[in-house]
Design a protein around this motif. Structure first.
Motif, PDB file in Angstrom:
ATOM      1  N   ILE A  83       0.859  -1.185   0.000  1.00 17.08           N
ATOM      2  CA  ILE A  83       0.000   0.000   0.000  1.00 17.08           C
ATOM      3  C   ILE A  83       0.899   1.240   0.000  1.00 17.08           C
ATOM      4  N   PRO A  84       0.810   2.106  -1.041  1.00 16.62           N
ATOM      5  CA  PRO A  84       1.678   3.291  -1.077  1.00 16.62           C
ATOM      6  C   PRO A  84       1.174   4.363  -0.110  1.00 16.62           C
ATOM      7  N   LEU A  85       2.079   4.878   0.719  1.00 16.31           N
ATOM      8  CA  LEU A  85       1.718   5.952   1.654  1.00 16.31           C
ATOM      9  C   LEU A  85       2.272   7.288   1.173  1.00 16.31           C
ATOM     10  N   GLY A  86       2.939   7.294  -0.001  1.00 18.79           N
ATOM     11  CA  GLY A  86       3.502   8.538  -0.546  1.00 18.79           C
ATOM     12  C   GLY A  86       4.964   8.697  -0.202  1.00 18.79           C
ATOM     13  N   ALA A  87       5.691   9.439  -1.058  1.00 18.41           N
ATOM     14  CA  ALA A  87       7.115   9.732  -0.854  1.00 18.41           C
ATOM     15  C   ALA A  87       7.929   8.465  -0.578  1.00 18.41           C
ATOM     16  N   GLY A  88       7.577   7.383  -1.252  1.00 17.46           N
ATOM     17  CA  GLY A  88       8.355   6.152  -1.187  1.00 17.46           C
ATOM     18  C   GLY A  88       8.172   5.335   0.078  1.00 17.46           C
ATOM     19  N   VAL A  89       7.180   5.687   0.896  1.00 19.18           N
ATOM     20  CA  VAL A  89       6.896   4.924   2.121  1.00 19.18           C
ATOM     21  C   VAL A  89       5.707   4.004   1.857  1.00 19.18           C
ATOM     22  N   HIS A  90       5.809   2.762   2.372  1.00 14.94           N
ATOM     23  CA  HIS A  90       4.767   1.769   2.099  1.00 14.94           C
ATOM     24  C   HIS A  90       4.311   1.068   3.361  1.00 14.94           C
ATOM     25  N   ARG A  91       3.087   0.631   3.316  1.00 15.89           N
ATOM     26  CA  ARG A  91       2.619  -0.304   4.337  1.00 15.89           C
ATOM     27  C   ARG A  91       2.451  -1.661   3.667  1.00 15.89           C
ATOM     28  N   ARG A  92       2.753  -2.732   4.422  1.00 15.86           N
ATOM     29  CA  ARG A  92       2.500  -4.093   3.934  1.00 15.86           C
ATOM     30  C   ARG A  92       1.286  -4.633   4.674  1.00 15.86           C
ATOM     31  N   MET A  93       0.290  -5.084   3.936  1.00 16.98           N
ATOM     32  CA  MET A  93      -0.870  -5.752   4.528  1.00 16.98           C
ATOM     33  C   MET A  93      -0.754  -7.223   4.159  1.00 16.98           C
ATOM     34  N   VAL A  94      -0.529  -8.075   5.170  1.00 18.16           N
ATOM     35  CA  VAL A  94      -0.296  -9.489   4.897  1.00 18.16           C
ATOM     36  C   VAL A  94      -1.498 -10.309   5.377  1.00 18.16           C
ATOM     37  N   TYR A  95      -2.096 -11.066   4.466  1.00 14.67           N
ATOM     38  CA  TYR A  95      -3.242 -11.915   4.794  1.00 14.67           C
ATOM     39  C   TYR A  95      -2.769 -13.364   4.792  1.00 14.67           C
ATOM     40  N   VAL A  96      -2.922 -14.053   5.934  1.00 15.39           N
ATOM     41  CA  VAL A  96      -2.430 -15.430   6.027  1.00 15.39           C
ATOM     42  C   VAL A  96      -3.569 -16.405   6.326  1.00 15.39           C
ATOM     43  N   GLN A  97      -3.436 -17.544   5.669  1.00 13.77           N
ATOM     44  CA  GLN A  97      -4.351 -18.670   5.931  1.00 13.77           C
ATOM     45  C   GLN A  97      -3.480 -19.741   6.587  1.00 13.77           C
ATOM     46  N   LEU A  98      -3.810 -20.157   7.817  1.00 11.15           N
ATOM     47  CA  LEU A  98      -2.899 -21.013   8.586  1.00 11.15           C
ATOM     48  C   LEU A  98      -3.361 -22.475   8.607  1.00 11.15           C
ATOM     49  N   THR A  99      -2.406 -23.357   8.847  1.00  8.44           N
ATOM     50  CA  THR A  99      -2.749 -24.765   9.077  1.00  8.44           C
ATOM     51  C   THR A  99      -3.352 -24.868  10.488  1.00  8.44           C
ATOM     52  N   HIS A 102      -1.112  -4.791 -10.219  1.00  8.29           N
ATOM     53  CA  HIS A 102      -0.145  -4.035  -9.403  1.00  8.29           C
ATOM     54  C   HIS A 102       0.150  -2.730 -10.134  1.00  8.29           C
ATOM     55  N   GLY A 103       0.997  -1.925  -9.548  1.00  6.96           N
ATOM     56  CA  GLY A 103       1.331  -0.667 -10.201  1.00  6.96           C
ATOM     57  C   GLY A 103       2.474   0.022  -9.507  1.00  6.96           C
ATOM     58  N   VAL A 104       2.924   1.112 -10.122  1.00  6.57           N
ATOM     59  CA  VAL A 104       3.986   1.909  -9.519  1.00  6.57           C
ATOM     60  C   VAL A 104       3.787   3.346  -9.964  1.00  6.57           C
ATOM     61  N   HIS A 105       4.207   4.265  -9.140  1.00  4.91           N
ATOM     62  CA  HIS A 105       4.237   5.674  -9.501  1.00  4.91           C
ATOM     63  C   HIS A 105       5.586   6.214  -9.030  1.00  4.91           C
ATOM     64  N   MET A 106       6.481   6.468  -9.996  1.00 11.26           N
ATOM     65  CA  MET A 106       7.794   7.034  -9.666  1.00 11.26           C
ATOM     66  C   MET A 106       7.775   8.505 -10.011  1.00 11.26           C
TER      67      MET A 106
END
Lengths: 300, 300
Positions: free
Chosen positions: B173-189, B228-232
């Motif tokens: 998830i882009p937060l602007g100025a090259g900072v990102h958040r990672r949202m991780v979704y896990v399915q567990l055993t 996906h995407g990118v904005h440089m």
């Protein structure tokens, strides 16, 4: 390792001045000479410390010459300098002629073990690199290059060279999907006939492909703004996946960017085998100053 | 001249399938083999006519291998294939390790007269080319690379390899100025402990630099979208002219674009001297099929 690349500038108009500034800012380069028949009339602070030469025969020290002249007089300088053992960098902007010019200069450069970098501006130039990128990232589809709105230096210079034109400004107006209108503002000498000038402009290869409007004004200098821009967009197919969309956009001072790309290309010329190259034939890392592995760590 | 480049694909997951499609679409290539321990389970129409090999020792005919495996198991395949005389192309995506990996593979490649193209995806990869372009076009200033929102394949695969994780999706998830958040979704055993999995993820080099949220879900497959995407964006200085603004943006199917870039890189590998290269070390023209002068006429 610490030896600086010795640069000469040929032509001291808008691009030549910006090139002098960009060379001053580059830690790996020094400016060793400037050739311009009218540079003394245009003396500026940046030109203060630069040895002014009468002709290109007086540049024995230079390793690379930046050809900041109008495109149409450039090839003659390139031929002579390459044969004198000096690499050349130009910003030749006539798209349909540059491939043949490269072939011609390649032969001279190979004979004299020099390097010519041809069309080292932003279009042709860095935009060309992006067009190639877009093409191999999505091999099927359409790329549109939309210029402006902004002043085209090449087109303005072409108009200025017409008899009866005292000053000229050619604006590029994007109409979308790679179609443009040219708005040409001309300031004429007293004896010039507007209808004649308009006809010559519309027949010129620089203009004949585009919808071109010519307007007469009293003072072109009041209209000059060197800002320009581009918006390139591709929608295409990667493998069998459609709707891959990529865009490149910029808003820039035109001579400053052109000159900066030429200066980076001067650096790249020192790393190529003898021959003539467009920017798409050179690895982008060669335009940067510094250690190869450091650059990879920083930018890849 | 008409001989096709013989390609093998190692790994038949998301990227491997897209790579098979992109090779089929490339008129200068043919697919001569596929190696995947579980490919028979995943058989798809594209795989129908491709000879399936048990190990990479069974690929005598291939000239270039596309390594479509997770980044962490890739280097072993590259070492072996380069020593077997086969060029390799990978999409290794661990930014801080790729420079050293290149140096290691360069030695093997030079010894065996082969070529390795390292990190031939979009970031690292084509984005790296654009970062270099931006840098030499405006040498002072800041470039921000903003990813997403979209699924990171490398990060998702890294999470899937954690014990107790049955399936995973890592969104950037882009937060602007090259900072990102990672949202991780896990399915567990059934026997897995969420707190343990969360701790392992947050300590992983793939995640520890970013703000990372981990959420447990019942079925990850319901959430998967490969877009996906990118904005440089760079704002910088050319010579002494400030406020030069340049932007690159895309919205793409991630495995399809990655695979397409790898396929173009396979072509480029045939034109390089023995050694290992990142994309910034290769002229962009080398990624395109066709006659050099035709390409210059068309794209410069």
């Amino acid at each position: 390792m610490n030896k600086k690349i010795r640069i000469a500038i040929i032509g001291y108009g808008n691009i030549g001045r910006c090139a002098a500034e960009a060379v001053h800012m580059a830690e790996d380069m020094e400016l060793v000479g400037l050739v311009d028949p009218i540079a003394s009339l245009n003396s500026s602070p940046e030109a203060a410390g630069i040895p002014l030469m009468a002709t290109i025969d007086d540049l024995p020290e230079a390793q690379v010459a930046l050809l900041c002249t109008p495109s149409r007089v450039m090839p003659d300088y390139a031929r002579k300098l390459l044969a004198q053992g000096i690499n050349t960098v130009d910003c030749y902007d006539i798209h349909h002629d540059l491939a043949d010019l490269r072939l011609e200069l390649a032969e001279i450069a190979q004979t004299h073990k020099t390097v010519a970098i041809v069309s080292a501006g932003w279009d042709p130039g860095t935009d060309s690199i992006i067009r190639c990128l877009f093409q191999f990232m999505a091999p099927h589809g359409l790329t549109y290059t939309n210029f402006g709105p902004g002043m085209s230096m090449g087109h303005s210079v072409a108009v200025k060279s017409i008899k009866g034109v005292e000053n000229a400004l050619s604006m590029t107006i994007p109409l979308g999907a790679g179609v443009h209108r040219r708005m040409v503002y001309v300031q004429l000498t007293p004896e010039a006939e507007f209808a004649y000038v308009e006809r010559v402009i519309k027949k010129d290869p620089y203009f004949r492909e585009d919808d071109t409007y010519v307007k007469q004004v009293a003072d072109v200098n009041q209209l000059i703004d060197m800002g320009h821009g581009v918006h390139m967009i591709r929608k295409g197919v990667s493998g069998s996946t459609h709707n891959q969309i990529m865009e490149f956009k910029m808003s820039i001072n035109n001579p400053a960017l052109t000159a900066q790309i030429m200066v980076a290309s001067a650096r790249a010329s020192m790393k190529q085998q003898p021959g003539a190259y467009t920017l798409i034939q050179i690895p982008v890392i060669d335009f940067l100053h510094g250690d190869l592995d450091d650059i990879i760590r920083q930018y890849v």
